[in-house]
Design a protein around this motif. Structure first.
Motif, mmCIF file in Angstrom:
data_model
loop_
_atom_site.group_PDB
_atom_site.id
_atom_site.type_symbol
_atom_site.label_atom_id
_atom_site.label_comp_id
_atom_site.label_asym_id
_atom_site.label_seq_id
_atom_site.Cartn_x
_atom_site.Cartn_y
_atom_site.Cartn_z
ATOM 1 N N MET A 43 50.381 80.865 7.898
ATOM 2 C CA MET A 43 49.008 81.354 7.992
ATOM 3 C C MET A 43 48.475 81.188 9.408
ATOM 4 N N ARG A 44 47.763 82.200 9.880
ATOM 5 C CA ARG A 44 46.910 82.073 11.055
ATOM 6 C C ARG A 44 45.476 81.987 10.540
ATOM 7 N N GLU A 45 44.736 81.003 11.021
ATOM 8 C CA GLU A 45 43.429 80.705 10.443
ATOM 9 C C GLU A 45 42.292 80.932 11.434
ATOM 10 N N SER A 46 41.209 81.512 10.934
ATOM 11 C CA SER A 46 39.941 81.606 11.644
ATOM 12 C C SER A 46 38.942 80.779 10.855
ATOM 13 N N ARG A 47 38.579 79.622 11.387
ATOM 14 C CA ARG A 47 37.756 78.665 10.650
ATOM 15 C C ARG A 47 36.427 78.403 11.354
ATOM 16 N N ASP A 48 35.395 78.201 10.551
ATOM 17 C CA ASP A 48 34.109 77.775 11.092
ATOM 18 C C ASP A 48 34.248 76.396 11.721
ATOM 19 N N SER A 49 33.414 76.140 12.726
ATOM 20 C CA SER A 49 33.413 74.845 13.401
ATOM 21 C C SER A 49 32.019 74.590 13.937
ATOM 22 N N ALA A 50 31.818 73.423 14.503
ATOM 23 C CA ALA A 50 30.522 73.115 15.104
ATOM 24 C C ALA A 50 30.215 74.100 16.236
ATOM 25 N N ALA A 51 31.247 74.482 16.986
ATOM 26 C CA ALA A 51 31.053 75.419 18.091
ATOM 27 C C ALA A 51 30.876 76.851 17.603
ATOM 28 N N ASN A 52 31.492 77.180 16.472
ATOM 29 C CA ASN A 52 31.441 78.537 15.915
ATOM 30 C C ASN A 52 31.125 78.456 14.422
ATOM 31 N N PRO A 53 29.860 78.186 14.079
ATOM 32 C CA PRO A 53 29.521 77.934 12.678
ATOM 33 C C PRO A 53 29.622 79.156 11.778
#
Length: 301
Positions: A43-53
């Protein structure tokens, strides 16, 4: 992936270096780097983060066969900077996470698909420059753009869709037809997976369209491109087969395609650019309508 943010000064430093180098000096690989090989990737993942909520996945797969290596070259020198900075300024989607792909021909290329991670910072450009410009393909009436659809459908996990039911964006760019079938043997060789039967391009498009808005930019400058190629892509994608009259403006066309698909008018999108760019964007957007608009002739997945 994609836990950092874009810094314009990082791009300026990267661009200043690449703009003094030849294509061969920028793209130094002489084979597919192991970390870009889709074989065995779960899997390649695109996940929410503090920098990219509110991350939003965007896949750009460029043809790297024959003369089409110029697409990756145009992106790495200028296009990625335009793409990211205009998306951040215009905000048709929030917090773009970008994956780049190199697309070839599964019928004979050693590296018919190469895939980066989803990234939000300068690593987008750094990983793009690591793609091998194999430069083969040709001679059989098509390329394997549907490999990008298979990978997106089966091997990406994106928070924009899984958490918020907002589809990602998937653009392929090239001058050839899409091969009509992805065979079992090709899937085994490229991805290391056993499937029950061959898959048609229509089936693969349906698979990818469940979680992505899928578009193809048709490079008109090539001698390979003709009315038959245009007709075949239009049959497959309808208005989402977009003519690209100047490959150096592919980033601008992608940005405005996203704008229109998210609800902006074509007229406003075109007016937001100046000079030759507005001409290229106007031709490319053609009859494009926002997702879900009536009368498009497309099934919205």
């Amino acid at each position: 992936m994609g836990g950092s943010t874009w810094n314009s000064s990082d791009w300026d430093s990267f661009s200043a270096k690449t703009n003094t180098q030849s294509t061969a000096q920028v793209f130094t690989q002489r084979g597919m780097p192991p970390h870009l090989n889709p074989l065995g990737v779960r899997m390649r993942e695109s996940r929410d983060s503090a920098a990219n909520p509110e991350s939003h996945a965007l896949v750009v797969g460029v043809d790297v066969t024959g003369s089409m290596g110029k697409l990756a070259d145009a992106l790495v020198r200028k296009g990625l900077g335009v793409l990211v900075e205009e998306l951040l300024a215009r905000r048709p989607v929030k917090n773009p996470h970008i994956m780049c792909m190199g697309v070839g021909d599964a019928n004979g290329d050693s590296a018919p698909l190469q895939v980066t991670q989803f990234e939000a910072d300068i690593r987008i450009a750094e990983q793009l420059s690591e793609i091998w410009l194999e430069g083969k393909g040709g001679g059989n009436g098509g390329e394997s753009y549907h490999l990008a659809w298979y990978f997106a459908a089966r091997h990406t996990s994106i928070d924009c869709f899984e958490k918020r039911k907002k589809k990602g964006y998937l653009f392929t760019v090239g001058d050839e037809n899409c091969h009509k079938v992805l065979s079992r043997s090709q899937v085994k060789r490229v991805f290391g997976e056993d499937i029950e039967r061959d898959l048609t391009s229509e089936e693969l498009l349906t698979m990818a369209s469940r979680s992505y808005h899928v578009f193809h930019l048709l490079v008109e400058e090539s001698g390979t491109y003709d009315s038959n190629v245009k007709a075949n892509w239009t049959k497959l994608l309808g208005e989402r087969a977009l003519p690209l009259s100047d490959h150096t403006k592919l980033a601008e066309l992608i940005v405005s395609t996203i704008q229109v698909n998210e609800g902006a008018s074509v007229a406003d999108a075109v007016k937001s650019w100046s000079g030759d760019t507005s001409v290229v964007v106007a031709r490319g957007l053609n009859g494009l309508k926002p997702a879900g608009a009536a009368g498009t002739g497309l099934v919205r997945f």
